[in-house]
Design a protein around this motif. Structure first.
Motif, PDB file in Angstrom:
ATOM      1  N   ARG A  95     -11.696 -56.322 -21.149  1.00 57.72           N
ATOM      2  CA  ARG A  95     -11.303 -57.636 -21.629  1.00 57.72           C
ATOM      3  C   ARG A  95      -9.921 -57.666 -22.281  1.00 57.72           C
ATOM      4  O   ARG A  95      -9.375 -58.733 -22.520  1.00 57.72           O
ATOM      5  N   ARG A  96      -9.355 -56.520 -22.591  1.00 55.78           N
ATOM      6  CA  ARG A  96      -8.076 -56.502 -23.290  1.00 55.78           C
ATOM      7  C   ARG A  96      -7.001 -55.853 -22.405  1.00 55.78           C
ATOM      8  O   ARG A  96      -7.291 -54.996 -21.576  1.00 55.78           O
ATOM      9  N   ARG A  97      -5.763 -56.273 -22.605  1.00 54.52           N
ATOM     10  CA  ARG A  97      -4.627 -55.682 -21.923  1.00 54.52           C
ATOM     11  C   ARG A  97      -3.703 -55.077 -22.975  1.00 54.52           C
ATOM     12  O   ARG A  97      -3.186 -55.798 -23.837  1.00 54.52           O
ATOM     13  N   PHE A  98      -3.508 -53.776 -22.945  1.00 56.41           N
ATOM     14  CA  PHE A  98      -2.711 -53.100 -23.965  1.00 56.41           C
ATOM     15  C   PHE A  98      -2.006 -51.909 -23.332  1.00 56.41           C
ATOM     16  O   PHE A  98      -2.370 -51.434 -22.232  1.00 56.41           O
ATOM     17  N   ALA A  99      -0.996 -51.428 -24.023  1.00 57.61           N
ATOM     18  CA  ALA A  99      -0.234 -50.286 -23.523  1.00 57.61           C
ATOM     19  C   ALA A  99      -1.105 -49.035 -23.469  1.00 57.61           C
ATOM     20  O   ALA A  99      -1.822 -48.719 -24.422  1.00 57.61           O
ATOM     21  N   GLY A 100      -1.073 -48.328 -22.349  1.00 53.64           N
ATOM     22  CA  GLY A 100      -1.870 -47.124 -22.187  1.00 53.64           C
ATOM     23  C   GLY A 100      -3.267 -47.368 -21.678  1.00 53.64           C
ATOM     24  O   GLY A 100      -4.074 -46.435 -21.623  1.00 53.64           O
ATOM     25  N   ARG A 101      -3.564 -48.608 -21.283  1.00 53.74           N
ATOM     26  CA  ARG A 101      -4.916 -48.923 -20.811  1.00 53.74           C
ATOM     27  C   ARG A 101      -5.265 -48.124 -19.558  1.00 53.74           C
ATOM     28  O   ARG A 101      -6.329 -47.496 -19.478  1.00 53.74           O
ATOM     29  N   ARG A 102      -4.392 -48.163 -18.556  1.00 53.15           N
ATOM     30  CA  ARG A 102      -4.662 -47.453 -17.314  1.00 53.15           C
ATOM     31  C   ARG A 102      -4.683 -45.937 -17.525  1.00 53.15           C
ATOM     32  O   ARG A 102      -5.531 -45.235 -16.968  1.00 53.15           O
ATOM     33  N   VAL A 103      -3.767 -45.449 -18.353  1.00 49.12           N
ATOM     34  CA  VAL A 103      -3.731 -44.020 -18.640  1.00 49.12           C
ATOM     35  C   VAL A 103      -5.006 -43.592 -19.364  1.00 49.12           C
ATOM     36  O   VAL A 103      -5.574 -42.521 -19.095  1.00 49.12           O
ATOM     37  N   GLY A 104      -5.478 -44.423 -20.278  1.00 50.95           N
ATOM     38  CA  GLY A 104      -6.707 -44.106 -20.996  1.00 50.95           C
ATOM     39  C   GLY A 104      -7.908 -44.034 -20.079  1.00 50.95           C
ATOM     40  O   GLY A 104      -8.749 -43.136 -20.203  1.00 50.95           O
ATOM     41  N   LEU A 105      -8.000 -44.979 -19.140  1.00 50.93           N
ATOM     42  CA  LEU A 105      -9.109 -44.966 -18.193  1.00 50.93           C
ATOM     43  C   LEU A 105      -9.087 -43.714 -17.317  1.00 50.93           C
ATOM     44  O   LEU A 105     -10.122 -43.066 -17.102  1.00 50.93           O
ATOM     45  N   MET A 106      -7.911 -43.389 -16.813  1.00 50.37           N
ATOM     46  CA  MET A 106      -7.805 -42.208 -15.968  1.00 50.37           C
ATOM     47  C   MET A 106      -8.058 -40.928 -16.759  1.00 50.37           C
ATOM     48  O   MET A 106      -8.645 -39.969 -16.240  1.00 50.37           O
ATOM     49  N   LEU A 110     -10.758 -38.018 -15.887  1.00 48.64           N
ATOM     50  CA  LEU A 110     -10.348 -36.638 -15.643  1.00 48.64           C
ATOM     51  C   LEU A 110     -11.028 -35.659 -16.594  1.00 48.64           C
ATOM     52  O   LEU A 110     -11.382 -34.538 -16.212  1.00 48.64           O
ATOM     53  N   ILE A 111     -11.198 -36.085 -17.849  1.00 46.02           N
ATOM     54  CA  ILE A 111     -11.839 -35.211 -18.829  1.00 46.02           C
ATOM     55  C   ILE A 111     -13.266 -34.873 -18.423  1.00 46.02           C
ATOM     56  O   ILE A 111     -13.758 -33.760 -18.653  1.00 46.02           O
ATOM     57  N   GLN A 112     -13.959 -35.853 -17.781  1.00 45.11           N
ATOM     58  CA  GLN A 112     -15.335 -35.623 -17.378  1.00 45.11           C
ATOM     59  C   GLN A 112     -15.456 -34.596 -16.263  1.00 45.11           C
ATOM     60  O   GLN A 112     -16.561 -34.114 -15.975  1.00 45.11           O
ATOM     61  N   MET A 113     -14.344 -34.265 -15.611  1.00 45.61           N
ATOM     62  CA  MET A 113     -14.383 -33.263 -14.548  1.00 45.61           C
ATOM     63  C   MET A 113     -14.605 -31.863 -15.103  1.00 45.61           C
ATOM     64  O   MET A 113     -15.028 -30.956 -14.371  1.00 45.61           O
ATOM     65  N   PHE A 114     -14.344 -31.663 -16.388  1.00 53.40           N
ATOM     66  CA  PHE A 114     -14.488 -30.345 -17.011  1.00 53.40           C
ATOM     67  C   PHE A 114     -15.740 -30.351 -17.884  1.00 53.40           C
ATOM     68  O   PHE A 114     -15.875 -31.188 -18.777  1.00 53.40           O
ATOM     69  N   PRO A 115     -16.675 -29.441 -17.653  1.00 54.16           N
ATOM     70  CA  PRO A 115     -17.904 -29.410 -18.459  1.00 54.16           C
ATOM     71  C   PRO A 115     -17.624 -29.104 -19.918  1.00 54.16           C
ATOM     72  O   PRO A 115     -16.667 -28.383 -20.248  1.00 54.16           O
ATOM     73  N   GLN A 116     -18.456 -29.650 -20.780  1.00 53.95           N
ATOM     74  CA  GLN A 116     -18.274 -29.467 -22.218  1.00 53.95           C
ATOM     75  C   GLN A 116     -18.408 -28.007 -22.624  1.00 53.95           C
ATOM     76  O   GLN A 116     -17.817 -27.573 -23.613  1.00 53.95           O
ATOM     77  N   PHE A 117     -19.150 -27.243 -21.847  1.00 56.01           N
ATOM     78  CA  PHE A 117     -19.380 -25.845 -22.208  1.00 56.01           C
ATOM     79  C   PHE A 117     -18.100 -25.015 -22.155  1.00 56.01           C
ATOM     80  O   PHE A 117     -18.021 -23.941 -22.764  1.00 56.01           O
ATOM     81  N   LEU A 118     -17.077 -25.509 -21.450  1.00 58.00           N
ATOM     82  CA  LEU A 118     -15.802 -24.778 -21.398  1.00 58.00           C
ATOM     83  C   LEU A 118     -15.149 -24.693 -22.777  1.00 58.00           C
ATOM     84  O   LEU A 118     -14.390 -23.765 -23.049  1.00 58.00           O
ATOM     85  N   ALA A 119     -15.445 -25.663 -23.621  1.00 60.79           N
ATOM     86  CA  ALA A 119     -14.842 -25.687 -24.959  1.00 60.79           C
ATOM     87  C   ALA A 119     -15.782 -25.144 -26.026  1.00 60.79           C
ATOM     88  O   ALA A 119     -15.567 -25.373 -27.218  1.00 60.79           O
ATOM     89  N   VAL A 120     -16.825 -24.404 -25.611  1.00 61.50           N
ATOM     90  CA  VAL A 120     -17.840 -23.976 -26.566  1.00 61.50           C
ATOM     91  C   VAL A 120     -17.262 -23.031 -27.619  1.00 61.50           C
ATOM     92  O   VAL A 120     -17.688 -23.059 -28.783  1.00 61.50           O
ATOM     93  N   VAL A 121     -16.286 -22.210 -27.257  1.00 62.42           N
ATOM     94  CA  VAL A 121     -15.698 -21.285 -28.237  1.00 62.42           C
ATOM     95  C   VAL A 121     -14.948 -22.056 -29.317  1.00 62.42           C
ATOM     96  O   VAL A 121     -15.114 -21.801 -30.520  1.00 62.42           O
ATOM     97  N   ALA A 122     -14.116 -23.037 -28.884  1.00 58.09           N
ATOM     98  CA  ALA A 122     -13.381 -23.844 -29.862  1.00 58.09           C
ATOM     99  C   ALA A 122     -14.338 -24.659 -30.733  1.00 58.09           C
ATOM    100  O   ALA A 122     -14.158 -24.761 -31.959  1.00 58.09           O
ATOM    101  N   ILE A 123     -15.377 -25.220 -30.124  1.00 60.66           N
ATOM    102  CA  ILE A 123     -16.348 -26.012 -30.889  1.00 60.66           C
ATOM    103  C   ILE A 123     -17.104 -25.118 -31.866  1.00 60.66           C
ATOM    104  O   ILE A 123     -17.386 -25.514 -33.006  1.00 60.66           O
ATOM    105  N   PHE A 124     -17.425 -23.900 -31.437  1.00 65.83           N
ATOM    106  CA  PHE A 124     -18.138 -22.975 -32.317  1.00 65.83           C
ATOM    107  C   PHE A 124     -17.306 -22.648 -33.550  1.00 65.83           C
ATOM    108  O   PHE A 124     -17.830 -22.589 -34.678  1.00 65.83           O
TER     109      PHE A 124
END
Length: 281
Positions: A95-106, A110-124
């Motif tokens: 519903r809103r048009r703002f700077a970075g909208r398309r970049v945010g969606l993409m 893209l982030i969902q392509m990498f499983p969360q378990f890849l960052a398990v060391v940093a999260i730990f």
């Protein structure tokens, strides 16, 4: 008869084979859960005897009640919060048009392509510091796991809800705004009821994904009473798969209760969400 078999009969045969293929594992698990000996080697597809001893041992000698409550609370709260945050993000992107909208969606996609378990060391490492400073949000806590799961399906849910928002005419928002409704009233009283089907679908998927998650929970939950069902049941067969197999299968059957309950509760909305847009009219 030959004509019926070539046109219709083979479809019934495929359906029967599919049902048999799906039922056999369930029968084996049920047989193992009711097996008085409770071992893998003594389990048969059709049980020769039935007993509730495995269920009694499961509740009496393990922390299954704690695991059950932990899983239901963590999965329920995490799924609800994730769906709500996704609905807010999807509303902004649709519903809103703002700077970075398309970049945010993409970026979300893209982030969902990498499983969360890849960052398990940093999260730990992050949780090690959090546990020292705020123990209520660290290891072996409800809130720690809830915050950990919040971003799991945020990107996918946002994309799904955005597509649903896009099907709602913007003139509906504008007419409500002209009548004096605020942005929050438009969101909560007009748009959210209209996207209830997709909320139910994403909520169920998030609940199932969270309650069945094992890898991350096995790293961050180490105390017996803080474990979830996946981690606790795995511990029953981790050392000796044959000995506690009956209790494991009994716990597996009970684990299905929350998921089936949520599915039955959301069934009407799920059917509407999956079939929305399929009928022109």
């Amino acid at each position: 008869m030959t004509r019926w078999m070539t046109q219709v009969g083979w479809r019934h045969l495929v359906a029967v084979l599919g049902v048999v293929f799906a039922i056999i594992p369930l029968l084996f698990v049920l047989s193992a859960a009711l097996n008085p000996l409770g071992t893998l080697s003594s389990t048969e597809l059709l049980p020769t005897g039935a007993s509730t001893e495995n269920f009694s041992k499961l509740f009496g000698s393990t922390g299954f009640p704690y695991w059950f409550v932990n899983s239901v609370v963590i999965a329920g709260v995490a799924a609800s919060a994730s769906v709500f945050l996704s609905a807010l993000a999807a509303y902004a992107f649709s519903r809103r048009r703002f700077a970075g909208r398309r970049v945010g969606l993409m970026s979300l996609l893209l982030i969902q392509m990498f499983p969360q378990f890849l960052a398990v060391v940093a999260i730990f490492l992050m949780f090690s510091t959090i546990t020292d400073l705020w123990p209520a949000f660290g290891f072996n806590t409800w809130w720690g796991m809830i915050f950990l799961y919040l971003g799991g399906a945020l990107g996918v849910n946002t994309w799904l809800m955005k597509g649903f928002y896009d099907t709602i005419p913007k003139e509906l928002d504008e007419s409500a705004y002209v009548d004096g409704a605020t942005h929050s009233q438009i969101f909560f009283k007009i748009l959210l009821p209209l996207i209830a089907p997709i909320l139910a679908v994403t909520g169920l998927l998030a609940f199932i994904g969270t309650i069945n998650e094992f890898l991350i929970a096995n790293v961050f939950l180490t105390e017996g009473t803080s474990k979830t069902l996946a981690v606790g049941l795995y511990g029953l067969i981790a050392g000796s798969r044959d000995t506690n197999f009956g209790m494991f299968c009994a716990g597996t059957l009970l684990t299905a209760i929350p998921t089936v309950g949520v599915f039955m509760y959301l069934q009407r909305y799920i059917v509407e969400g999956l079939s929305a847009g399929a009928v022109k009219g």
